[in-house]
Scaffold this active site. Structure first.
Site, short mmCIF file in Angstrom:
data_model
loop_
_atom_site.label_atom_id
_atom_site.label_comp_id
_atom_site.label_asym_id
_atom_site.label_seq_id
_atom_site.Cartn_x
_atom_site.Cartn_y
_atom_site.Cartn_z
N ARG A 216 37.42 40.03 28.70
CA ARG A 216 36.80 39.30 29.80
C ARG A 216 35.43 38.75 29.44
NH1 ARG A 216 39.27 40.20 35.06
NH2 ARG A 216 41.44 40.43 34.52
N ARG B 27 33.03 35.91 35.39
CA ARG B 27 32.04 35.84 36.47
C ARG B 27 30.65 36.34 36.14
NH1 ARG B 27 35.56 38.55 41.03
NH2 ARG B 27 36.41 39.44 39.13
N ARG C 269 33.36 27.10 37.60
CA ARG C 269 34.38 27.61 38.50
C ARG C 269 34.23 26.97 39.88
NH1 ARG C 269 36.91 29.86 41.97
NH2 ARG C 269 37.48 32.03 42.21
N ASP D 171 45.40 33.61 32.63
CA ASP D 171 45.60 34.91 33.26
C ASP D 171 46.99 35.44 32.94
OD1 ASP D 171 44.08 36.73 35.29
OD2 ASP D 171 46.19 36.79 35.87
N TYR E 54 52.73 43.88 39.14
CA TYR E 54 52.15 42.91 40.09
C TYR E 54 53.25 42.20 40.89
CZ TYR E 54 47.47 43.50 38.21
OH TYR E 54 46.25 44.03 37.86
O1 1CP Z 1 37.57 36.28 28.59
C1 1CP Z 1 38.64 36.63 29.09
O2 1CP Z 1 39.15 37.72 28.81
C2 1CP Z 1 39.24 35.66 30.06
C3 1CP Z 1 40.69 35.54 30.21
C4 1CP Z 1 41.38 36.57 31.12
C5 1CP Z 1 42.22 37.60 30.69
C6 1CP Z 1 42.48 38.03 29.27
C7 1CP Z 1 41.39 36.59 32.53
C8 1CP Z 1 40.61 35.69 33.42
N1 1CP Z 1 42.28 37.54 32.95
C9 1CP Z 1 42.79 38.18 31.86
C10 1CP Z 1 43.78 39.25 31.82
C11 1CP Z 1 44.19 39.95 33.08
N2 1CP Z 1 44.37 39.44 34.35
C12 1CP Z 1 44.58 41.31 33.10
C13 1CP Z 1 44.68 42.20 31.87
C14 1CP Z 1 43.37 42.75 31.46
C15 1CP Z 1 42.71 43.72 32.42
O3 1CP Z 1 43.29 44.81 32.64
O4 1CP Z 1 41.64 43.38 32.91
C16 1CP Z 1 44.95 41.62 34.43
C17 1CP Z 1 45.41 42.97 34.94
C18 1CP Z 1 44.81 40.44 35.21
C19 1CP Z 1 45.15 40.26 36.66
C20 1CP Z 1 44.03 39.72 37.46
N3 1CP Z 1 43.44 38.50 37.25
C21 1CP Z 1 43.36 40.31 38.56
C22 1CP Z 1 43.73 41.65 39.19
C23 1CP Z 1 43.03 42.81 38.56
C24 1CP Z 1 43.41 44.13 39.25
O5 1CP Z 1 42.57 45.03 39.20
O6 1CP Z 1 44.52 44.28 39.78
C25 1CP Z 1 42.33 39.45 38.97
C26 1CP Z 1 41.33 39.65 40.06
C27 1CP Z 1 42.40 38.30 38.11
C28 1CP Z 1 41.54 37.08 38.21
C29 1CP Z 1 40.80 36.69 36.98
N4 1CP Z 1 41.36 36.52 35.72
C30 1CP Z 1 40.42 36.07 34.84
C31 1CP Z 1 39.18 35.92 35.59
C32 1CP Z 1 37.88 35.42 35.02
C33 1CP Z 1 39.43 36.32 36.92
C34 1CP Z 1 38.45 36.28 38.09
C35 1CP Z 1 38.74 35.05 38.87
C36 1CP Z 1 37.54 34.36 39.45
O7 1CP Z 1 36.89 33.53 38.80
O8 1CP Z 1 37.29 34.61 40.64
#
Ligand code: 1CP
Length: 347
Positions: free
Chosen positions: A24, A28, A37, A74, A150
């Site tokens: 990540r 944000r 964004r 994502d 999910y």
């Molecule tokens: O730099 C990076 O890593 C950006 C790319 C990235 C990656 C690798 C994002 C952007 N998401 C992910 C993977 C991801 N998404 C995972 C696996 C890694 C982890 O465990 O964190 C998972 C579970 C998700 C699902 C997801 N995406 C959620 C739910 C999390 C939960 O606790 O259930 C959420 C809220 C997101 C949104 C998301 N994805 C990425 C960003 C920057 C965001 C936030 C969105 C925003 O800008 O509001």
């Protein structure tokens, strides 16, 4: 520096320096991300806007001395591309159509040639051309179990009870769902590789939910099928498997998947994990994201602690999970400087 330190470690060669990236790392906590964004509208709009998504992927590379960029997208792009309704409600996380019976699994589409995959691959290609020579580009997807959880829950869920119950009870649709996800995820990663990804990571964020033979069938087996298939299609592309929460079973994940590296959560000691790991496999991790959030002198000493546990040739420095959105960007620079300084002292 012209060699890619990340590819050296994944290829079992001595790198010029310890490769560093952060899960990540785009997101944000960065003001420049929040600005872009806001321009893009929704998070999904941003994922499917190749020029903007590529800029976001590059933001942490412009700011920090990192060794890898991870594609901005994502894990839920895969179900979305399979035809599952998906939206990200502001501040609430993802909301998906529930897929938890035979009919809804049968209705899932193959993902090849869909607009979602095409947009993500365009981001990969655009980004690859914008990267400095020593920075590797990582593509990724979610592992079948985590993505299935999910889909079954219809979004984030604290306990994932319905999904875990299905993994234990094994209704026919559950096995079919995992199979469909294996196929779609392989196609998705293959497309990213063809577009320019040099490494791929499979995120199994909820691997720690499952135990015993249920873990074998639901976490290990689908990942193994994927890594074998990817090896066949792209023999030279290394794979990193992050089975978060696998604990004492990381060695088994490494051995059965044939991954070139495994990600390790912060609860584990890297030295202990490494002791049980085949020599060809590297470890990735595992600074506590809360240490990064907290900053201060303790951050530097925690970084030094992590590094002191693993030789450079078998280590990819990272966190044990993603950067928290409230993290001060200065703390990331501090952690990187601490890694570089300690490696220079030890050289
Ligand atoms: O730099 C990076 O890593 C950006 C790319 C990235 C990656 C690798 C994002 C952007 N998401 C992910 C993977 C991801 N998404 C995972 C696996 C890694 C982890 O465990 O964190 C998972 C579970 C998700 C699902 C997801 N995406 C959620 C739910 C999390 C939960 O606790 O259930 C959420 C809220 C997101 C949104 C998301 N994805 C990425 C960003 C920057 C965001 C936030 C969105 C925003 O800008 O509001």
């Amino acid at each position: 520096m012209n060699r890619k330190a990340l590819l050296d470690v994944l290829g079992n060669r001595m790198p010029e320096r310890r490769p560093i990236w952060f899960m990540r790392q785009a997101g944000r906590y960065l003001p420049e991300y929040r600005q872009l964004r806001a321009q893009a509208g929704s998070f999904l709009d941003l994922c499917y806007a190749p020029k903007l998504a590529s800029q976001v992927t590059l933001q942490p590379i412009h700011r920090y001395d990192l060794d890898a960029a991870i594609l901005f997208a994502d894990i839920l792009v895969v179900p979305h591309a399979m035809g599952v309704g998906l939206k990200f409600a502001e501040g609430e996380g993802p909301i998906l159509d529930v897929v938890a019976d035979e009919g809804s699994v049968r209705g899932l589409k193959p993902i090849r040639d869909g607009n979602e995959v095409r947009a993500v691959c365009q981001t990969v290609s655009l980004t690859r051309y914008g990267l400095p020579a020593h920075v590797a580009l990582i593509g990724f997807c979610g592992a079948p179990w985590t993505v299935a959880s999910y889909m079954i829950e219809g979004g984030s869920s604290e306990e994932r009870l319905r999904a875990r119950l299905a993994a234990h009870q094994r209704p026919t649709w559950f096995g079919d769902l995992l199979e469909r996800l294996v196929e779609a995820s392989c196609d998705y990663l293959s497309a990213q590789i063809e577009a320019g990804a040099e490494v791929v990571q499979i995120f199994d964020s909820w691997a720690g939910d499952l135990t015993g033979d249920v873990f074998e069938e639901t976490v290990i087996a689908p990942i193994r099928t994927m890594t074998k298939e990817l090896r066949k299609r792209h023999p030279s592309i290394p794979v990193i498997v992050f089975a978060r929460g696998a604990g004492s079973k990381h060695g088994r994940v490494a051995e059965t998947s044939g991954a070139q590296a495994v990600g390790i959560e912060q609860a584990m000691e890297l030295a202990a994990v490494l002791a049980n790991m085949a020599k060809h496999c590297a470890v990735q991790g595992n600074l506590d994201p809360i240490a990064l959030l907290a900053g201060g002198e303790r951050l530097t000493s925690r970084v030094e602690n992590v590094i002191s546990e693993v030789p450079m040739q078998r280590h990819i420095f990272n966190l044990g999970h993603g950067i928290r959105p409230a993290t001060d960007p200065g703390h990331v620079a501090q952690a990187i400087a601490a890694v570089r300084a300690m490696d220079a002292r030890r050289a």
